[in-house]
Design a protein around this motif. Structure first.
Motif, mmCIF file in Angstrom:
data_model
loop_
_atom_site.group_PDB
_atom_site.id
_atom_site.type_symbol
_atom_site.label_atom_id
_atom_site.label_comp_id
_atom_site.label_asym_id
_atom_site.label_seq_id
_atom_site.Cartn_x
_atom_site.Cartn_y
_atom_site.Cartn_z
ATOM 1 N N TYR A 94 -2.809 61.451 -57.987
ATOM 2 C CA TYR A 94 -3.086 61.758 -59.389
ATOM 3 C C TYR A 94 -1.781 62.006 -60.136
ATOM 4 C CZ TYR A 94 -8.145 62.023 -58.874
ATOM 5 O OH TYR A 94 -9.459 61.701 -58.671
ATOM 6 N N TRP A 100 -6.352 67.527 -68.817
ATOM 7 C CA TRP A 100 -7.460 66.711 -68.318
ATOM 8 C C TRP A 100 -7.154 66.107 -66.958
ATOM 9 C CZ3 TRP A 100 -11.817 68.030 -69.933
ATOM 10 C CH2 TRP A 100 -12.030 68.398 -71.261
ATOM 11 N N SER A 101 -5.909 65.718 -66.718
ATOM 12 C CA SER A 101 -5.574 65.196 -65.378
ATOM 13 C C SER A 101 -5.680 66.300 -64.340
ATOM 14 C CB SER A 101 -4.174 64.571 -65.372
ATOM 15 O OG SER A 101 -3.180 65.530 -65.689
ATOM 16 N N ALA A 104 -9.290 66.680 -63.467
ATOM 17 C CA ALA A 104 -9.734 65.569 -62.626
ATOM 18 C C ALA A 104 -9.299 65.769 -61.183
ATOM 19 C CB ALA A 104 -9.179 64.253 -63.169
ATOM 20 N N HIS A 140 -4.721 57.785 -59.943
ATOM 21 C CA HIS A 140 -5.460 58.109 -61.158
ATOM 22 C C HIS A 140 -4.509 58.565 -62.251
ATOM 23 C CE1 HIS A 140 -7.539 60.825 -63.959
ATOM 24 N NE2 HIS A 140 -8.675 60.214 -63.653
ATOM 25 N N THR A 142 -4.429 59.563 -66.739
ATOM 26 C CA THR A 142 -5.068 59.699 -68.043
ATOM 27 C C THR A 142 -4.218 58.912 -69.028
ATOM 28 O OG1 THR A 142 -5.788 61.909 -67.400
ATOM 29 C CG2 THR A 142 -5.938 61.338 -69.733
ATOM 30 N N ASN A 145 -3.340 61.435 -73.552
ATOM 31 C CA ASN A 145 -3.600 62.861 -73.367
ATOM 32 C C ASN A 145 -3.997 63.485 -74.700
ATOM 33 O OD1 ASN A 145 -2.730 63.252 -70.435
ATOM 34 N ND2 ASN A 145 -0.985 62.175 -71.321
ATOM 35 N N ASP A 165 -8.528 57.206 -66.955
ATOM 36 C CA ASP A 165 -9.353 57.872 -67.956
ATOM 37 C C ASP A 165 -8.851 57.385 -69.311
ATOM 38 O OD1 ASP A 165 -10.543 59.541 -69.801
ATOM 39 O OD2 ASP A 165 -10.130 61.393 -68.713
ATOM 40 N N SER A 167 -10.593 57.793 -72.251
ATOM 41 C CA SER A 167 -11.545 58.356 -73.217
ATOM 42 C C SER A 167 -11.035 58.364 -74.650
ATOM 43 C CB SER A 167 -11.932 59.781 -72.801
ATOM 44 O OG SER A 167 -12.670 59.775 -71.603
#
Length: 352
Positions: A94, A100-101, A104, A140, A142, A145, A165, A167
């Motif tokens: 990761y 958010w990371s 996760a 993984h 993000t 951010n 991610d 989003s």
């Protein structure tokens, strides 16, 4: 007085889409049945699902070797579903770029060992090293951010699948889907209302594992396993139609760059407002900033609300101020924010 909503999500939706939803709310396409009471197994709703997927595939140039899943639970559920479904060695990498990371990777630890990668971070942008990634199931990251206001600008080649991610930047800037093993995104920023989560996964990565039925990507492939978030999917289809008619993702990116650069350009001349991010790693969609004083930040929030500018507070974990400028935010929203900041600054004694 027009209201501009700078919320990080759920965010504002295109005005034309909201008008269309309002018009059709009581009777979808003259059927006499509202979309909120329509069966998800009906022919009419299946046409919405098919159109939603087709539009997303066109906008993002998604190859047929990838499945598109429409799930619930937000991006947060994917923090668990990803390691559940993609595990082979149960070792995951990761890239740690913020709150958010970290959330996760916390959930991923329930299913295996997590190797943490610290990104390279300078004025030229944000990237990460692929050294030592040969023995993990995936890496993984993000992509954007939302809280910190930063984004990845360079994604290196790697032998293992990259999970992203997306989003807060999906449809806001081009994403080369073929570079990723899996992309997931909560809908409530650039796609539609909350309640819908999009997962784009390379078909060869999907395994038939012993998992609870809903938590298995394998069970969700090319089907609606259960009652989905029907209203969110309907609105999302209308939003994607709006994006296509506006010129696609490339047009969204041009507008987002223009909005971001206008606001950061104002910061360069301001004696009061200061950005928290510098260089090429600046997000196109989320701009954190501050006056340097918590009290003055709060005074500005109240002043902005009186001028019709709402949801400009920073995330509860970091405070400060933040403007989120997703696709539906018109250029006028950026120029209006600058006007209000300038008015506040002119009425504020910056020497104090």
């Amino acid at each position: 007085m027009p209201i501009f909503n700078y919320s990080a999500g759920p965010s504002m939706l295109p005005h034309e889409v909201m008008q269309n939803v309002q018009k059709e709310l009581l009777s979808y396409e003259g059927s006499g049945v509202s979309i909120v009471e329509m069966s998800h197994r009906s022919t009419a709703f299946q046409s919405i699902v098919d159109s939603l997927e087709a539009r997303l595939r066109r906008l993002m140039d998604i190859p047929e070797t990838y499945a598109v899943l429409f799930l619930q639970g937000g991006a947060t559920l994917q923090f668990s579903m990803v390691p559940m479904n993609l595990r082979e060695t149960s070792r995951f990498a990761y890239v740690d770029t913020g709150i958010w990371s970290k959330k996760a990777m916390t959930d991923a630890r329930c299913f295996g060992e997590v190797a943490i990668i610290q990104p390279t971070d300078d004025l030229d942008g944000m990237s990460f090293s692929t050294d030592g990634l040969h023995d993990v199931d995936y890496v993984h990251l993000t992509l954007n951010n939302t809280i910190e206001g930063t984004r990845f600008t360079a994604i290196p080649e790697t032998e293992v699948p990259i999970v992203a991610d997306a989003s807060s930047n999906i449809l806001a800037e081009p994403i080369d889907v073929s570079r990723f093993g899996l992309i997931y995104a909560g809908a409530q920023k650039n796609i539609g209302p909350s309640g819908l989560t999009v997962v784009i996964v390379r078909r060869d990565l999907v395994q038939s594992l012993h998992l609870p039925s809903y938590l298995s990507y394998h069970n969700q492939m090319d089907t609606l396993l259960n009652t989905p978030s029907t209203f969110s999917m309907y609105v999302a289809e209308r939003v994607l139609k709006w994006v296509e008619e506006a010129g696609g993702v490339e047009a969204m990116e041009r507008m987002n760059v223009q909005k971001r650069d206008l606001i950061y350009g104002y910061f360069e001349t301001s004696a009061l407002f200061k950005p928290l991010v510098t260089g090429e790693k600046r997000s196109l969609t989320n701009i954190p900033f501050t006056t340097g004083s918590e009290e003055t930040d709060q005074r500005f929030l109240e002043f902005a609300r009186e001028q019709g500018l709402i949801e400009l507070g920073g995330h509860r974990s970091v405070g400060g101020l933040r403007a989120s400028l997703y696709n539906a935010m018109p250029l006028e929203g950026a120029t209006r924010l600058i006007e209000v900041m300038r008015q506040f600054e002119e009425g504020h004694d910056v020497s104090h």
